[in-house]
Design a protein around this motif. Sequence first.
Motif, mmCIF file in Angstrom:
data_model
loop_
_atom_site.group_PDB
_atom_site.id
_atom_site.type_symbol
_atom_site.label_atom_id
_atom_site.label_comp_id
_atom_site.label_asym_id
_atom_site.label_seq_id
_atom_site.Cartn_x
_atom_site.Cartn_y
_atom_site.Cartn_z
ATOM 1 N N ARG A 16 -4.359 2.985 44.367
ATOM 2 C CA ARG A 16 -3.882 3.580 44.397
ATOM 3 C C ARG A 16 -3.788 4.925 43.424
ATOM 4 O O ARG A 16 -4.629 4.663 42.202
ATOM 5 N N LEU A 17 -3.885 6.028 43.372
ATOM 6 C CA LEU A 17 -4.006 6.999 42.282
ATOM 7 C C LEU A 17 -3.773 7.397 40.834
ATOM 8 O O LEU A 17 -3.712 7.286 39.607
ATOM 9 N N CYS A 37 0.043 16.343 39.355
ATOM 10 C CA CYS A 37 -0.022 15.922 40.586
ATOM 11 C C CYS A 37 0.831 17.202 42.014
ATOM 12 O O CYS A 37 -0.008 18.105 42.757
ATOM 13 N N ARG A 43 -6.232 16.306 41.680
ATOM 14 C CA ARG A 43 -7.481 17.108 42.643
ATOM 15 C C ARG A 43 -7.616 15.983 43.175
ATOM 16 O O ARG A 43 -8.504 14.863 42.417
ATOM 17 N N ALA A 49 -2.663 15.923 46.077
ATOM 18 C CA ALA A 49 -3.016 14.627 45.825
ATOM 19 C C ALA A 49 -1.541 14.125 45.636
ATOM 20 O O ALA A 49 -1.080 15.052 44.347
ATOM 21 N N GLU A 50 -1.124 13.588 45.964
ATOM 22 C CA GLU A 50 0.440 12.164 45.286
ATOM 23 C C GLU A 50 -0.193 10.709 44.910
ATOM 24 O O GLU A 50 -1.209 10.804 45.040
ATOM 25 N N SER A 52 0.793 7.482 45.550
ATOM 26 C CA SER A 52 0.405 6.603 45.963
ATOM 27 C C SER A 52 -0.732 7.236 47.150
ATOM 28 O O SER A 52 -1.637 5.768 47.379
ATOM 29 N N THR A 53 -1.921 8.596 47.122
ATOM 30 C CA THR A 53 -2.999 8.340 47.940
ATOM 31 C C THR A 53 -3.628 7.435 47.137
ATOM 32 O O THR A 53 -3.951 6.923 46.201
ATOM 33 N N ARG A 54 -4.288 6.961 48.314
ATOM 34 C CA ARG A 54 -4.975 5.877 47.968
ATOM 35 C C ARG A 54 -6.495 6.659 47.879
ATOM 36 O O ARG A 54 -6.853 7.111 48.643
ATOM 37 N N GLN A 59 -14.909 9.504 45.900
ATOM 38 C CA GLN A 59 -14.237 10.584 45.540
ATOM 39 C C GLN A 59 -14.277 11.159 44.531
ATOM 40 O O GLN A 59 -14.931 9.814 43.535
#
Length: 328
Positions: A16-17, A37, A43, A49-50, A52-54, A59
């Motif tokens: 997760r981010l 965020c 970003r 991105a949130e 919770s972004t995986r 990337q």
Amino acid sequence: MSVVILTVSEDEADIRLDRYFRRHYPHLTQGALQKLCRTGQIRVDGKRAEASTRLQPGQAVRVPPIPVSSAARPVRDERPPLDERLVREIKGMVLYQDQQVIVLNKPAGLAVQGGPGITKHVDMMLDGLREGDDPRPRLVHRIDRDTSGILLLARSPGIAAKLAAAFRGRDIKKTYWAVVVGRPDPQEGEIDQPLVRLGMGPNAIMVAADRKDKEAQFARTVYKVVDAAARKFSWLEMSPLTGRTHQLRVHCESLTTPIMGDPKYGGEAAHVDGFADQLHLHARELDIPHPAGGRLVVSAALPPHMQETFRSLGFVAGSTPGPSRRSR
């Protein structure tokens, strides 16, 4: 201080981010991260991105100026010694283990990861499965807090990356058992119903969506009725072909046969007098490509509340087979 672009490594696959930032910038609070965020300062591959972004290997993560005491780098995970009771508990969940993977039978009611109001979860107990100086085992996937059954761990970051890639593809078969209220019509088939998230945080729910909805996520589940008690209750075997949040629970509700004891999607129909008021959904079997070659198949016995329900309804599950390794 200036903007920094970090590249996600193989060892950080599917993280997760917010956990990624806790690793690289341990002094950054969750609230500050969420603000960065929301304002678009953080970003991923140039997109907002949130928390919770995986993240996936390769990337690019844009990091705005952050006042920290050291340069961005992985921080050693220093944790206090795990209580012996928790060590015994996590070891008691082990169904299978070797030098690459560990498979657990997670009890219903135990969260996989922490969150608001969660003080005990699988992730905090993983040090109990370490061997010597080996890396801390890593979660490869997650199942709902109220869902029991199979949970896969990797013994090293590299193995975790391989297995995460397998989960994103179609080389893994997951089989779930559920007791639902009513009997589906037809009694077997494929549910092809897109889903969309409503709300944020712990109160968010997934609902059936129109195919034209741009926010909708396609979701497919294969199911069949294994046994039934008249037309009042059914034992379903389900295999999700996609991995959406609460997919099986919403798909069962879309068949007008909610999962017994489902507090979030079943409504009053799911709460049946005389039966445990717990979610009757169990991750029964996992069939995966083993990182060392061949395939691994592991099954998990039903939790106590589902065993009792099976006995009451006359469903006969038979014995649970032991783990098996086989070549392709």
